[in-house]
Design a protein around this motif. Structure first.
Motif, PDB file in Angstrom:
ATOM      1  N   LEU A 677       0.824  -1.206   0.000  1.00 10.88           N
ATOM      2  CA  LEU A 677       0.000   0.000   0.000  1.00 10.88           C
ATOM      3  C   LEU A 677       0.862   1.263   0.000  1.00 10.88           C
ATOM      4  O   LEU A 677       0.464   2.301  -0.534  1.00 10.88           O
ATOM      5  CB  LEU A 677      -0.932   0.005   1.205  1.00 10.88           C
ATOM      6  CG  LEU A 677      -1.919  -1.165   1.318  1.00 10.88           C
ATOM      7  CD1 LEU A 677      -2.958  -0.876   2.390  1.00 10.88           C
ATOM      8  CD2 LEU A 677      -2.596  -1.480   0.001  1.00 10.88           C
ATOM      9  N   SER A 680       2.630   1.245  -3.928  1.00 13.27           N
ATOM     10  CA  SER A 680       1.886   1.019  -5.173  1.00 13.27           C
ATOM     11  C   SER A 680       0.468   1.536  -5.020  1.00 13.27           C
ATOM     12  O   SER A 680       0.002   1.808  -3.907  1.00 13.27           O
ATOM     13  CB  SER A 680       1.848  -0.479  -5.523  1.00 13.27           C
ATOM     14  OG  SER A 680       0.886  -1.161  -4.725  1.00 13.27           O
ATOM     15  N   ASN A 681      -0.224   1.631  -6.161  1.00 16.83           N
ATOM     16  CA  ASN A 681      -1.647   1.988  -6.189  1.00 16.83           C
ATOM     17  C   ASN A 681      -2.464   0.843  -6.777  1.00 16.83           C
ATOM     18  O   ASN A 681      -3.459   1.066  -7.457  1.00 16.83           O
ATOM     19  CB  ASN A 681      -1.855   3.271  -7.007  1.00 16.83           C
ATOM     20  CG  ASN A 681      -1.205   4.475  -6.356  1.00 16.83           C
ATOM     21  OD1 ASN A 681      -1.370   4.706  -5.161  1.00 16.83           O
ATOM     22  ND2 ASN A 681      -0.451   5.233  -7.142  1.00 16.83           N
ATOM     23  N   LYS A 684      -7.477  -1.564  -3.646  1.00 16.53           N
ATOM     24  CA  LYS A 684      -8.534  -0.717  -3.092  1.00 16.53           C
ATOM     25  C   LYS A 684      -8.540  -0.757  -1.571  1.00 16.53           C
ATOM     26  O   LYS A 684      -9.100   0.141  -0.931  1.00 16.53           O
ATOM     27  CB  LYS A 684      -9.899  -1.179  -3.609  1.00 16.53           C
ATOM     28  CG  LYS A 684     -10.120  -0.928  -5.078  1.00 16.53           C
ATOM     29  CD  LYS A 684     -10.088   0.558  -5.426  1.00 16.53           C
ATOM     30  CE  LYS A 684     -11.240   1.311  -4.830  1.00 16.53           C
ATOM     31  NZ  LYS A 684     -11.241   2.742  -5.201  1.00 16.53           N
ATOM     32  N   LYS A 727       2.439   8.219   2.956  1.00 23.87           N
ATOM     33  CA  LYS A 727       2.165   7.860   1.557  1.00 23.87           C
ATOM     34  C   LYS A 727       0.966   6.922   1.428  1.00 23.87           C
ATOM     35  O   LYS A 727       0.476   6.708   0.315  1.00 23.87           O
ATOM     36  CB  LYS A 727       3.389   7.185   0.923  1.00 23.87           C
ATOM     37  CG  LYS A 727       4.693   7.962   1.063  1.00 23.87           C
ATOM     38  CD  LYS A 727       4.654   9.304   0.375  1.00 23.87           C
ATOM     39  CE  LYS A 727       6.008  10.012   0.467  1.00 23.87           C
ATOM     40  NZ  LYS A 727       5.941  11.386  -0.072  1.00 23.87           N
ATOM     41  N   LYS A 729      -2.569   5.969   1.327  1.00 21.78           N
ATOM     42  CA  LYS A 729      -3.895   6.558   1.207  1.00 21.78           C
ATOM     43  C   LYS A 729      -4.966   5.483   1.017  1.00 21.78           C
ATOM     44  O   LYS A 729      -6.160   5.792   1.061  1.00 21.78           O
ATOM     45  CB  LYS A 729      -3.934   7.526   0.019  1.00 21.78           C
ATOM     46  CG  LYS A 729      -2.882   8.647   0.091  1.00 21.78           C
ATOM     47  CD  LYS A 729      -2.976   9.444   1.380  1.00 21.78           C
ATOM     48  CE  LYS A 729      -1.918  10.526   1.461  1.00 21.78           C
ATOM     49  NZ  LYS A 729      -1.955  11.251   2.758  1.00 21.78           N
ATOM     50  N   THR A 730      -4.554   4.255   0.783  1.00 16.64           N
ATOM     51  CA  THR A 730      -5.500   3.151   0.629  1.00 16.64           C
ATOM     52  C   THR A 730      -6.012   2.716   1.999  1.00 16.64           C
ATOM     53  O   THR A 730      -5.216   2.569   2.929  1.00 16.64           O
ATOM     54  CB  THR A 730      -4.816   1.963  -0.075  1.00 16.64           C
ATOM     55  OG1 THR A 730      -4.272   2.407  -1.319  1.00 16.64           O
ATOM     56  CG2 THR A 730      -5.798   0.844  -0.328  1.00 16.64           C
ATOM     57  N   THR A 803     -13.570   7.854  -4.075  1.00 15.88           N
ATOM     58  CA  THR A 803     -12.602   8.375  -3.127  1.00 15.88           C
ATOM     59  C   THR A 803     -12.484   9.882  -3.300  1.00 15.88           C
ATOM     60  O   THR A 803     -12.181  10.385  -4.383  1.00 15.88           O
ATOM     61  CB  THR A 803     -11.230   7.717  -3.345  1.00 15.88           C
ATOM     62  OG1 THR A 803     -11.363   6.328  -3.147  1.00 15.88           O
ATOM     63  CG2 THR A 803     -10.213   8.269  -2.362  1.00 15.88           C
ATOM     64  N   GLN A 808     -11.286  10.236   2.392  1.00 17.26           N
ATOM     65  CA  GLN A 808      -9.956   9.757   2.703  1.00 17.26           C
ATOM     66  C   GLN A 808      -9.465  10.262   4.055  1.00 17.26           C
ATOM     67  O   GLN A 808      -8.619   9.646   4.665  1.00 17.26           O
ATOM     68  CB  GLN A 808      -8.967  10.206   1.628  1.00 17.26           C
ATOM     69  CG  GLN A 808      -9.009   9.380   0.359  1.00 17.26           C
ATOM     70  CD  GLN A 808      -8.538   7.964   0.573  1.00 17.26           C
ATOM     71  OE1 GLN A 808      -7.537   7.726   1.241  1.00 17.26           O
ATOM     72  NE2 GLN A 808      -9.269   6.998   0.053  1.00 17.26           N
TER      73      GLN A 808
END
Length: 819
Positions: A677, A680-681, A684, A727, A729-730, A803, A808
């Protein structure tokens, strides 16, 4: 029992602290509950003569009330102070005997009304079975007459099971050696007394690095408690009930009779204790007693092992691993490092193995000199034994043939391979119990052969086998190999001349059951039903694909039973656990089998096929470092590449929706989840259970990383997702057992990671499971954990809301807010 969660709601302009909330236990959907509560399959054990099979029904999951019984966490042990036994045991509840091969089944009578059975062991002559039964106050010793299928209590004996194994049979099967609670020891030392001074530890310039351990001694009060609960008396217990104490009480780790029954090898831990190491590193005295309890020989008194180098194949200096030769009346053997305990030293001999025969007053005899670290012996005959060695740096494993009757003869190499090259693994030499009850090589009547039981890894999956090897010519003959559509594993050898052995066989649709194989004849021994019949037929496929650098990868793909291709791609849950390799070809070897039966343990991700998800389970995440490079030098790059390759393969097949994928992992898999997480993006949502997220809190190595923080600070920093909390955000769900006992994964790791994520506005939820260790056990906790996971997946993966900055950065989510 209530679950307490500390929650804080953060706003851009102010911070509102919300009081801790009480969260009631919840349950996941009924389809998941039914799978969790399916009856466990019985455990099985075979008499060494092949005439009897013992089946043990397994206790259901304990309740949270049972799990919350008193627990003493001390010196690396976890004890129930009420029973003086281990606090976390999976018990059996009943015993059934089946006579082979006619199949007559007998229910053992006379068992305690509420049986909690553990430490089950056959007598050497197979006429009796011993087991321990744990009551609310004691650990008892019971005996079973096999022919009569009847059990009885050994009266007036309370076992001290602090070290787990609390008894062993003597070779004549007429008595047992047990470690008993010392009579008249009085009340346990008080723990609430005022200290008499500060707690002081000191080092005077000597290197004494240690990895990160749990449940250590902390103060003199802990030392007194440890002495109280760990001190035991060795007792010789005749099957008639007569008892005789042997030697003096002490912190007795083990007491083993010699194969001729004349002596007892006793290992005792003693002071000075350590506050940074567990009991396995405490000073140890090794003695030999005569069977009447008098001292026969003081072998060695080993100091505190606090200066062992930080390496996976490092050992203390001095003699270690004393044991009895299994094939001789009364001969001791042990190993001694020749490299100061550090395999990185360039010396021709790293370990020597020595022997000393009764009456132990002669000259110590050199048995073997090994160029690797000694791993153990397998004894066969007076002229045949196997010595095993390894080296961690390149995963090298070797086995040598040793002649105990001619120890001056240089050992010859039998096997030389990499532990990670599973395609060329020759198998493990089969053993059986001899007349004294000790394990020896299964050599058949000729004595010229050994029998190798192997996993049989291959590009088509695992196909276990049985090979016969002539030990003189090294020629092998394959007796048998598992064949599709079954996955079948050899369990025990019975008769070499008749090619008779027992296997456990299963398929994708049939649960594991036991069979007697006699050449081509197959005789079923059990008929355990499918505990998951309600789910229907699972759709399982073993995927094989590659990541961009050419490393071959695999994954098990599960789809809902009613899934059809026209249903299109599905929301997906990916589960993995990274592994380190020194060769990319080894990393790409296929493991597992398409024909194994899927079991739903508490940690399984496959539950979610019942909720309409595709599940990618056991996704291979190899971290490769060849030559002088270490695997972790490029950890995050390889991690992300492997995960993306799995998603791409699922999308190529049309079953994985790449926009709706979650990743989950436990322990090192949780560490992986957080890093994916952070770097990478691809996902979900993430679910991380009982992980470690800040590697500076494990500075003397972790997992397969041998380098310390000071030797490779950039690696420790780059691999710590804690450093990248800003970093992430998921949405990530953190779950941790309140009483985690695994080295390095203190609950503090999740607590600090949660606070770091919260402080940077992440969408994060932190759930603490009361009384749970690194593995979870209580029914209420497991069902609630699955509810948390299901709620998280449904909210953020199955039908995720768009999102936005407002979704968030919502701060803490209250315990009752996830629906």
């Amino acid at each position: 029992m209530k679950l307490h969660l500390l929650t804080t709601l953060a706003f851009a302009c102010c911070t509102l602290t919300v009081a801790a909330q009480d969260a009631s236990y919840q349950q996941p959907p009924k389809a998941i509950v039914d799978l969790v509560e399916a009856a466990p399959t019985p455990r099985v054990s075979f008499a060494s003569n092949g005439q009897w099979m013992l089946m043990m029904d397994v206790q259901d999951m304990p309740t949270i009330e049972e799990l919350s019984q008193p627990e003493l966490r001390i010196a690396g042990l976890r004890l129930n102070p009420r029973t003086n036994g281990p606090s976390r045991v999976s018990y059996s509840t009943s015993l059934r005997l089946k006579r082979l091969p006619d199949g007559k089944e007998l229910l053992v009578q006379g068992l305690p009304k509420t049986a909690r059975i553990s430490e089950v062991g056959w007598s050497p002559d197979n006429t009796k079975i011993a087991f321990t039964n744990t009551t609310d106050k004691h650990v008892e010793l019971w005996l079973v007459d096999v022919a009569a299928a009847s059990a009885r209590l050994v009266p007036n004996l309370f076992l001290n099971s602090a070290f787990g194994d609390s008894y062993t049979w003597t070779p004549d099967s007429k008595s047992l050696l047990a470690t008993a609670v010392v009579g008249g020891r009085g009340e346990a030392p008080a723990t609430n007394v005022a200290p008499t001074g500060p707690i002081v530890q000191e080092n005077t310039g000597r290197k004494a690095a240690a990895r990160t351990y749990q449940d250590l001694l902390k103060n003199p009060a802990d030392e007194r408690l440890f002495d109280y609960y760990a001190t035991a008396q060795v007792v010789k217990v005749e099957v008639t009930g007569r008892m005789q104490p042997l030697g003096s009480p002490g912190v007795i780790e083990s007491a083993k009779p010699s194969p001729d029954g004349r002596f007892v090898l006793v290992k005792t831990r003693h002071r000075p204790y350590s506050y940074t190491l567990p009991v396995s590193s405490f000073p140890q005295r090794v003695d030999v007693l005569n069977i009447d309890g008098t001292l026969a020989k003081k072998l060695v008194d080993l100091p505190l092992a606090d200066n062992v180098p930080i390496a996976f194949d490092a050992v203390p200096v001095g003699p270690r691993g004393h044991n009895w030769r299994a094939d001789a009346p009364a001969t001791l053997y042990w190993a001694e490092a020749q490299d100061g305990g550090n395999l990185k030293k360039d010396v021709p001999v790293h370990d020597k193995v020595f022997m000393l025969a009764a009456p132990f007053d002669g000259t110590t005899q050199l048995l073997a000199e090994l160029p690797l670290r000694y791993r153990g012996m397998q004894w066969g005959t007076s002229t045949l034994a196997l010595a095993n060695g390894y080296r961690w740096a390149d995963r090298k494993e070797m086995t040598w043939i040793v002649n105990p009757s001619a120890p001056t003869v240089t050992p010859t190499v039998l096997f030389d391979h990499s532990s990670q090259d599973t395609y060329h693994d020759p198998g493990t030499p089969a053993q059986h119990r001899n007349a004294a009850g000790y394990p020896v090589l299964f050599t058949g009547k000729s004595g010229d052969a050994i029998y190798l039981l192997g996993q049989g890894s291959s590009p088509e999956g695992d196909r276990p086998f049985v090979d016969q090897m002539n030990i003189k010519t090294r020629q092998t003959e394959r007796w048998w190999r598992s064949a599709a559509p079954y996955y079948e594993v050899p369990v025990t050898m019975l008769d070499a001349d008749r090619h008779e052995f027992v296997t456990r066989r299963e398929s994708a649709t049939q649960p594991p059951n036991y069979y007697l194989r006699q050449n081509s004849r197959l005789v079923p021994l059990t008929s355990f039903p499918n505990p998951y019949a309600t789910i229907g037929s699972l759709k399982k496929q073993v995927l094989q694909y590659k990541r961009p650098d050419g490393v071959a990868l695999t994954a098990n793909l599960y789809l809902p039973p009613n899934y059809k291709k026209e249903d299109g791609p599905l929301p997906t849950l990916m589960e993995a656990y990274p592994r380190e390799y020194k060769d990319k070809n080894d990393a790409g070897q296929v493991s597992g089998s398409p024909y194994t039966f899927t079991r739903f343990g508490w940690s399984s991700p496959v539950f979610w096929v019942t909720q309409g998800y595709a599940v990618m389970q056991g996704v291979s995440i190899p971290i490769v470092g060849e030559g002088t490079k270490e695997p972790n030098d490029t950890y995050t790059e390889q991690l992300v590449a492997s995960a993306k390759a799995a998603i791409d393969e699922g999308a190529r097949l049309g079953v994985v929706d790449p926009k709706r994928v979650a990743v989950m992992g436990h322990s090192y898999g949780a560490f992986m989840t957080a890093n994916l997480l952070a770097h990478s993006n691809l996902f979900k949502a993430g679910i991380a259970r009982s992980g470690a997220y800040n590697r500076t809190l494990t500075p003397f190595g972790f997992q397969a990383e041998e380098r310390t923080y000071w030797q490779a600070p950039q690696v420790y920093q780059a691999m710590s997702p804690f450093n990248y909390a800003d970093k992430i955000k998921t949405p990530i769900l953190l779950i941790h057992g309140e009483a985690d006992n695994n080295s390095g994964t203190f609950p503090l790791q999740s607590e600090r990671f949660y606070n770091a994520l919260k402080g940077h506005g992440a969408t994060v939820r932190y759930v603490v499971l009361p009384f749970e260790a690194h593995s979870y056990a209580a029914r209420e906790n497991i069902l609630h954990m699955l509810w948390e996971m299901n709620s998280w997946l449904d909210k953020y993966v199955k039908s995720p809301a768009p999102t936005t900055s407002s979704t968030q950065n919502t701060g803490d989510v209250g315990a009752t807010n996830v629906k």
